[in-house]
Design a protein around this motif. Structure first.
Motif, PDB file in Angstrom:
ATOM      1  N   LEU A 157       0.834  -1.198   0.000  1.00 39.55           N
ATOM      2  CA  LEU A 157       0.000   0.000   0.000  1.00 39.55           C
ATOM      3  C   LEU A 157       0.874   1.256   0.000  1.00 39.55           C
ATOM      4  CD1 LEU A 157      -2.619  -1.009   2.719  1.00 39.55           C
ATOM      5  CD2 LEU A 157      -2.891  -1.141   0.247  1.00 39.55           C
ATOM      6  N   PRO A 158       0.331   2.394  -0.429  1.00 35.72           N
ATOM      7  CA  PRO A 158       1.110   3.642  -0.345  1.00 35.72           C
ATOM      8  C   PRO A 158       1.389   3.993   1.109  1.00 35.72           C
ATOM      9  CG  PRO A 158      -1.175   4.079  -0.963  1.00 35.72           C
ATOM     10  CD  PRO A 158      -0.996   2.600  -1.044  1.00 35.72           C
ATOM     11  N   GLY A 159       2.501   4.676   1.347  1.00 35.54           N
ATOM     12  CA  GLY A 159       2.887   5.025   2.706  1.00 35.54           C
ATOM     13  C   GLY A 159       2.314   6.359   3.134  1.00 35.54           C
ATOM     14  N   TYR A 160       2.319   6.577   4.436  1.00 35.32           N
ATOM     15  CA  TYR A 160       1.888   7.861   4.981  1.00 35.32           C
ATOM     16  C   TYR A 160       2.964   8.899   4.710  1.00 35.32           C
ATOM     17  CZ  TYR A 160      -2.160   6.084   7.527  1.00 35.32           C
ATOM     18  OH  TYR A 160      -3.371   5.559   7.852  1.00 35.32           O
ATOM     19  N   GLU A 161       2.554  10.145   4.525  1.00 33.72           N
ATOM     20  CA  GLU A 161       3.508  11.218   4.330  1.00 33.72           C
ATOM     21  C   GLU A 161       4.210  11.532   5.648  1.00 33.72           C
ATOM     22  OE1 GLU A 161       1.652  14.611   2.674  1.00 33.72           O
ATOM     23  OE2 GLU A 161       1.044  13.618   0.832  1.00 33.72           O
ATOM     24  N   PHE A 162       5.541  11.740   5.551  1.00 38.19           N
ATOM     25  CA  PHE A 162       6.295  12.127   6.737  1.00 38.19           C
ATOM     26  C   PHE A 162       6.009  13.592   7.026  1.00 38.19           C
ATOM     27  CE2 PHE A 162      10.098  14.073   8.615  1.00 38.19           C
ATOM     28  CZ  PHE A 162      10.160  13.369   9.789  1.00 38.19           C
ATOM     29  N   GLU A 163       5.598  13.873   8.250  1.00 36.75           N
ATOM     30  CA  GLU A 163       5.278  15.244   8.630  1.00 36.75           C
ATOM     31  C   GLU A 163       6.242  15.699   9.709  1.00 36.75           C
ATOM     32  OE1 GLU A 163       1.518  17.886  10.291  1.00 36.75           O
ATOM     33  OE2 GLU A 163       1.274  15.777   9.816  1.00 36.75           O
ATOM     34  N   HIS A 164       7.196  16.547   9.338  1.00 35.48           N
ATOM     35  CA  HIS A 164       8.177  17.043  10.298  1.00 35.48           C
ATOM     36  C   HIS A 164       7.489  17.998  11.268  1.00 35.48           C
ATOM     37  CE1 HIS A 164      11.706  19.023  11.976  1.00 35.48           C
ATOM     38  NE2 HIS A 164      12.409  18.013  11.512  1.00 35.48           N
ATOM     39  N   PRO A 165       7.755  17.881  12.572  1.00 37.05           N
ATOM     40  CA  PRO A 165       7.068  18.736  13.547  1.00 37.05           C
ATOM     41  C   PRO A 165       7.300  20.220  13.334  1.00 37.05           C
ATOM     42  CG  PRO A 165       8.910  17.548  14.546  1.00 37.05           C
ATOM     43  CD  PRO A 165       8.674  16.942  13.210  1.00 37.05           C
ATOM     44  N   LEU A 166       8.395  20.599  12.643  1.00 34.96           N
ATOM     45  CA  LEU A 166       8.663  22.009  12.415  1.00 34.96           C
ATOM     46  C   LEU A 166       8.235  22.479  11.034  1.00 34.96           C
ATOM     47  CD1 LEU A 166      12.244  22.285  13.967  1.00 34.96           C
ATOM     48  CD2 LEU A 166      10.053  22.738  15.068  1.00 34.96           C
ATOM     49  N   ALA A 167       7.768  21.549  10.213  1.00 36.95           N
ATOM     50  CA  ALA A 167       7.527  21.875   8.804  1.00 36.95           C
ATOM     51  C   ALA A 167       6.417  22.896   8.625  1.00 36.95           C
ATOM     52  CB  ALA A 167       7.187  20.599   8.029  1.00 36.95           C
ATOM     53  N   ARG A 168       5.419  22.892   9.516  1.00 35.64           N
ATOM     54  CA  ARG A 168       4.259  23.739   9.308  1.00 35.64           C
ATOM     55  C   ARG A 168       4.214  24.921  10.266  1.00 35.64           C
ATOM     56  NH1 ARG A 168      -0.452  20.153  10.288  1.00 35.64           N
ATOM     57  NH2 ARG A 168      -1.690  21.761   9.329  1.00 35.64           N
ATOM     58  N   GLN A 169       5.293  25.158  11.038  1.00 38.37           N
ATOM     59  CA  GLN A 169       5.318  26.286  11.936  1.00 38.37           C
ATOM     60  C   GLN A 169       5.610  27.564  11.153  1.00 38.37           C
ATOM     61  OE1 GLN A 169       7.997  25.691  15.152  1.00 38.37           O
ATOM     62  NE2 GLN A 169       6.876  23.963  15.991  1.00 38.37           N
ATOM     63  N   PRO A 170       4.919  28.671  11.452  1.00 35.78           N
ATOM     64  CA  PRO A 170       5.181  29.919  10.733  1.00 35.78           C
ATOM     65  C   PRO A 170       6.568  30.450  11.049  1.00 35.78           C
ATOM     66  CG  PRO A 170       3.706  30.282  12.602  1.00 35.78           C
ATOM     67  CD  PRO A 170       3.868  28.785  12.465  1.00 35.78           C
ATOM     68  N   GLN A 171       7.199  31.060  10.058  1.00 38.48           N
ATOM     69  CA  GLN A 171       8.518  31.614  10.254  1.00 38.48           C
ATOM     70  C   GLN A 171       8.431  32.957  10.972  1.00 38.48           C
ATOM     71  OE1 GLN A 171      10.333  31.859   6.428  1.00 38.48           O
ATOM     72  NE2 GLN A 171      10.759  29.672   6.311  1.00 38.48           N
ATOM     73  N   ALA A 172       9.449  33.234  11.793  1.00 43.45           N
ATOM     74  CA  ALA A 172       9.487  34.491  12.520  1.00 43.45           C
ATOM     75  C   ALA A 172       9.719  35.644  11.552  1.00 43.45           C
ATOM     76  CB  ALA A 172      10.602  34.441  13.567  1.00 43.45           C
ATOM     77  N   ALA A 173       9.117  36.792  11.862  1.00 45.05           N
ATOM     78  CA  ALA A 173       9.290  37.964  11.005  1.00 45.05           C
ATOM     79  C   ALA A 173      10.728  38.466  11.069  1.00 45.05           C
ATOM     80  CB  ALA A 173       8.326  39.058  11.454  1.00 45.05           C
ATOM     81  N   ALA A 174      11.225  38.935   9.949  1.00 45.61           N
ATOM     82  CA  ALA A 174      12.602  39.434   9.894  1.00 45.61           C
ATOM     83  C   ALA A 174      12.729  40.733  10.678  1.00 45.61           C
ATOM     84  CB  ALA A 174      13.015  39.643   8.441  1.00 45.61           C
ATOM     85  N   THR A 175      13.795  40.869  11.436  1.00 42.75           N
ATOM     86  CA  THR A 175      14.065  42.084  12.212  1.00 42.75           C
ATOM     87  C   THR A 175      14.843  43.066  11.344  1.00 42.75           C
ATOM     88  OG1 THR A 175      16.174  41.241  13.043  1.00 42.75           O
ATOM     89  CG2 THR A 175      14.188  40.683  14.301  1.00 42.75           C
ATOM     90  N   PRO A 176      14.870  44.367  11.706  1.00 40.76           N
ATOM     91  CA  PRO A 176      15.665  45.337  10.936  1.00 40.76           C
ATOM     92  C   PRO A 176      17.137  44.947  10.832  1.00 40.76           C
ATOM     93  CG  PRO A 176      14.158  46.472  12.410  1.00 40.76           C
ATOM     94  CD  PRO A 176      14.061  45.018  12.743  1.00 40.76           C
ATOM     95  N   GLN A 177      17.691  44.331  11.910  1.00 42.07           N
ATOM     96  CA  GLN A 177      19.091  43.954  11.893  1.00 42.07           C
ATOM     97  C   GLN A 177      19.355  42.848  10.854  1.00 42.07           C
ATOM     98  OE1 GLN A 177      21.705  45.358  13.660  1.00 42.07           O
ATOM     99  NE2 GLN A 177      22.932  44.118  12.263  1.00 42.07           N
ATOM    100  N   THR A 178      18.463  41.839  10.805  1.00 40.55           N
ATOM    101  CA  THR A 178      18.664  40.761   9.835  1.00 40.55           C
ATOM    102  C   THR A 178      18.483  41.262   8.413  1.00 40.55           C
ATOM    103  OG1 THR A 178      16.349  40.083  10.051  1.00 40.55           O
ATOM    104  CG2 THR A 178      17.947  38.967  11.470  1.00 40.55           C
ATOM    105  N   LEU A 179      17.558  42.210   8.202  1.00 40.78           N
ATOM    106  CA  LEU A 179      17.374  42.778   6.872  1.00 40.78           C
ATOM    107  C   LEU A 179      18.605  43.574   6.436  1.00 40.78           C
ATOM    108  CD1 LEU A 179      13.663  43.993   7.115  1.00 40.78           C
ATOM    109  CD2 LEU A 179      14.533  42.085   5.753  1.00 40.78           C
ATOM    110  N   PHE A 180      19.194  44.339   7.396  1.00 42.38           N
ATOM    111  CA  PHE A 180      20.395  45.108   7.094  1.00 42.38           C
ATOM    112  C   PHE A 180      21.566  44.189   6.754  1.00 42.38           C
ATOM    113  CE2 PHE A 180      24.428  46.906   8.576  1.00 42.38           C
ATOM    114  CZ  PHE A 180      24.511  48.038   7.768  1.00 42.38           C
ATOM    115  N   ASN A 181      21.724  43.103   7.551  1.00 42.81           N
ATOM    116  CA  ASN A 181      22.803  42.154   7.296  1.00 42.81           C
ATOM    117  C   ASN A 181      22.665  41.502   5.928  1.00 42.81           C
ATOM    118  OD1 ASN A 181      23.811  42.741   9.804  1.00 42.81           O
ATOM    119  ND2 ASN A 181      22.954  40.916  10.803  1.00 42.81           N
ATOM    120  N   SER A 182      21.442  41.158   5.559  1.00 39.12           N
ATOM    121  CA  SER A 182      21.200  40.524   4.269  1.00 39.12           C
ATOM    122  C   SER A 182      21.535  41.483   3.125  1.00 39.12           C
ATOM    123  CB  SER A 182      19.739  40.078   4.171  1.00 39.12           C
ATOM    124  OG  SER A 182      19.457  39.529   2.919  1.00 39.12           O
TER     125      SER A 182
END
Length: 205
Positions: A157-182
């Motif tokens: 039979l087909p297998g169940y999809e692997f669901e990583h516990p972090l896969a569906r968590q929303p990403q944190a908003a970028a801070t001004p410091q991280t935007l400047f560094n990028s």
């Protein structure tokens, strides 16, 4: 998987699958009980959709083999679904009902509460397949060794999809410091900013 490595750097790999012996004389006639369980509601619905596509593209499958093979899988997880059917066409129709949430009042298919069943000591489901399916989705155990005392034909039979516990968590908003560094990294990498300009920029911050 079988791997072979040669002294000169050659590499070969062979993927083999377990041989599942078919025994056509073992048939559990009548209405079949198909059970599903998963760790989350998302995973359960994703598998129901995959299972629906699997049997739709393999119409020659025997319903008895599908029911027996599903019963050999892990079936004690918190999110559950079950259906009873007499044939493949009825199975497909009831899978569609489970996926749309339009469960018939007269039974035929069942699904556990949205948050899953509560853990604890559960009674064993007894009775006809429909009664067992309804009780199973409310948390009851299934005595599958008694249900399939004569065994059956297990299919792949087909297998169940692997669901990583972090896969569906929303990403944190970028801070001004991280935007400047990028932005700074992009300017250096593109050659827009040389070493002298970079030193001047850093000393003014």
């Amino acid at each position: 998987m079988i791997n072979s490595f040669g002294a000169g750097g050659s590499y070969a790999s062979l993927v083999v699958e377990e041989h599942l012996e078919r025994r056509p004389q073992l048939r559990r006639q009548g209405e079949q009980l198909l059970i599903f369980s998963a760790a989350s509601r998302h995973s359960l619905l994703a598998y129901l959709e995959k299972f629906q596509a699997f049997i739709a593209t393999n119409p020659s499958l025997e319903l008895e083999d599908l029911a027996y093979s599903l019963a050999q899988r892990e079936h004690r997880l918190a999110h559950r679904a079950a259906l009873v059917a007499d044939n493949i066409e009825q199975t497909l129709a009831r899978l569609r009902l489970l996926l749309t949430g339009e469960l018939p009042v007269d039974g035929g298919c069942w699904i556990s509460p949205f948050d899953g069943i509560e853990k604890g000591e559960a009674e064993t489901a007894l009775g006809a397949p429909a009664q067992m399916a309804a009780a199973y989705c409310c948390g009851a155990k299934l005595n599958l060794s008694a249900l399939y005392s004569e065994g059956g034909n297990r299919i792949s039979l087909p297998g169940y999809e692997f669901e990583h516990p972090l896969a569906r968590q929303p990403q944190a908003a970028a801070t001004p410091q991280t935007l400047f560094n990028s932005m700074l990294y992009r300017r250096i990498a593109s050659g827009e900013l040389n070493a002298e300009q970079f030193e001047q920029l850093i000393t003014t911050i």
